[in-house]
Design an enzyme around this catalytic site. Structure first.
Site, PDB file in Angstrom:
ATOM      1  N   ASP A   1      10.130  29.620  22.508  1.00 32.24           N
ATOM      2  CA  ASP A   1       9.805  30.783  21.956  1.00 32.24           C
ATOM      3  C   ASP A   1       9.652  32.072  22.580  1.00 32.24           C
ATOM      4  O   ASP A   1       8.542  32.616  22.384  1.00 32.24           O
ATOM      5  CB  ASP A   1       8.415  30.553  21.051  1.00 32.24           C
ATOM      6  CG  ASP A   1       8.361  31.352  19.701  1.00 32.24           C
ATOM      7  OD1 ASP A   1       9.312  31.671  19.435  1.00 32.24           O
ATOM      8  OD2 ASP A   1       7.221  31.474  19.134  1.00 32.24           O
TER       9      ASP A   1
ATOM     10  N   GLY B   1      -2.639  30.567  13.624  1.00 27.83           N
ATOM     11  CA  GLY B   1      -3.988  31.168  13.461  1.00 27.83           C
ATOM     12  C   GLY B   1      -4.261  32.530  13.727  1.00 27.83           C
ATOM     13  O   GLY B   1      -3.025  33.216  14.010  1.00 27.83           O
TER      14      GLY B   1
END
Length: 431
Positions: free
Chosen positions: A232, A120
């Site tokens: 990540d 988002g």
């Protein structure tokens, strides 16, 4: 081992021992508090392996006591799951509502957008006590099972950690289709933005940042209980403070390591970012802490070269940055990969070579031969120490332009980058 070596190793070990002691104390306090509140508050569910139930509340270990008695219970908030912690150290807010989030972001104004991601949009927000926060709002078109899982995963993971170089969680809100995470606001942008900027960062600043990242990930691997694998690690997930120090963020892909002491890995679907993924993990689907180490190796090369891991517009031999950089290191031409924004000196080139050597170890094809993140931090400490010593030592001008400097090639690169015409003078800045 010399006395100086023992003192350096001792100071490093003391740092981690002190950090572990603080964390263990905080966890003990949190466990005691949860026991006292177990009769009046439902437990957090939805942890990995739990069956994916609803997340009901989360608090940081340092502020749980302050926030636990301040939650609102009006009917207008009945559909929201709320947890808040004061980011300013002042009296804790009594709860996040959708109305408060909308007000804090100026109704999610475009002028307050500070980042975009697969999950988002991230907004800069200002709470009613004046505190600045980062507010992550899930995209409405990605509110599927995977996005919901990543939301829960990030909230639960961040609730378990607290470290100077990890972004702090202040709270979260689920309200209808809205999923929102409220985090510590870091004003300096991402590492990738700094690498893309015109001014860039000098070697001393990049070393400090690399050490901060290594400390943060070493904490996740070694001092979290159970250990956490980030999955990540990349330049866009490293936030830079005003003082040019680093904080690791984005735990949507993070996984808790197995609590079985005999387990060697976690079998899981592939998650991560192109260019940073551990090839062994891609091949076997077996996730370990060493997958983070591989990603950290890619990041070290990225920080030294200024390039993206994949440079599709470069000549074929330069498109995969780590392969290009390792080839130059092997051939004794490491200076040719140095980011053109950094000043060249004997000290900075020495640091560059040593960092690339560490990166080469992190990028080893098998996880067994990669160093731990704690070892990476130790090596980087030594590199920084030697760099500072060399940089502060006065050197005769002849040394600055010795045979070890491929001045012509580097100067041509700088001339091309800055549009300096052939024949015009250009000199390196000294350290």
């Amino acid at each position: 081992m010399t006395g100086g070596d023992r003192r350096r190793r001792g100071s490093f070990a003391d740092y981690f021992k002190a950090a572990a002691k603080r964390v263990s104390g905080a966890l003990a306090a949190l466990l005691l508090l949860r026991k006292r509140r177990s009769s009046s508050r439902p437990a957090v569910s939805g942890a990995p392996g739990n069956g994916g139930g609803q997340v009901s509340a989360v608090s940081s270990s340092t502020d749980t006591a302050r926030s636990s008695s301040k939650r609102r219970s009006s009917s207008s908030r009945a559909s929201s799951s709320v947890a808040t912690i004061s980011p300013s150290g002042l009296a804790a807010p009594t709860g996040f509502t959708m109305e408060e989030i909308v007000k804090a972001t100026g109704n999610f104004a475009a002028s307050n957008v500070i980042g975009e991601g697969a999950f988002g949009t991230v907004y800069k927000g200002k709470l009613r006590d004046g505190s600045l926060v980062a507010i992550k709002r899930a995209k409405q078109n990605v509110l599927n099972q995977r996005a919901s899982s990543e939301f829960k995963n990030e909230v639960l993971t961040m609730s378990k950690i607290e470290h100077l170089n990890l972004v702090r969680l202040y709270g979260y809100l689920e309200h209808g289709d809205e999923k929102i995470i409220v985090e510590e606001y870091i004003s300096g942008g991402t590492m990738r933005e700094h690498l893309d900027g015109e001014n860039g960062l000098e070697m001393t600043e990049r070393l400090d940042i690399a050490i901060d990242i290594a400390h943060a990930v070493a904490y996740l691997h070694t001092y979290s209980d159970p250990p956490i694998i980030h999955r990540d690690i990349k330049a866009s997930n490293i936030l830079i403070t005003e003082k040019l120090r680093a904080k690791v963020t984005d735990f949507g892909f993070a996984r808790l390591a197995s609590e079985d002491p005999g387990a060697t890995h976690i079998s899981t679907q592939i998650r991560g970012s192109t260019g940073y993924l551990d090839p062994e993990y891609l091949r076997t689907y077996q996730l370990t802490e060493k997958s983070d180490v591989y990603s950290f190796g890619v990041l070290l090369v990225e920080m030294m070269t200024g390039r993206h891991p994949i440079e599709s517009k470069r000549p074929l031999r330069e498109r995969v940055t780590i392969k290009w950089a390792m080839q130059k290191l092997k051939g004794g031409d490491a200076v040719l990969v140095m980011d053109w924004r950094m000043r060249r000196s004997p000290a900075s080139i020495m640091a560059l070579e040593n960092i690339l050597k560490l990166a080469r170890q992190c990028l080893a094809s098998t996880k067994e031969t990669r160093p731990s993140m704690r070892k990476c931090a130790e090596v980087l400490w030594e590199v920084r120490k030697e760099y500072r010593e060399r940089a502060s030592s006065p050197l005769p001008s002849a040394v600055r332009y010795s045979a070890n400097y491929p001045v012509r090639d580097v100067e041509n690169h700088r001339r091309t980058s800055f549009g300096i015409a052939e024949g015009e003078s250009y000199k390196f800045a000294s350290a």
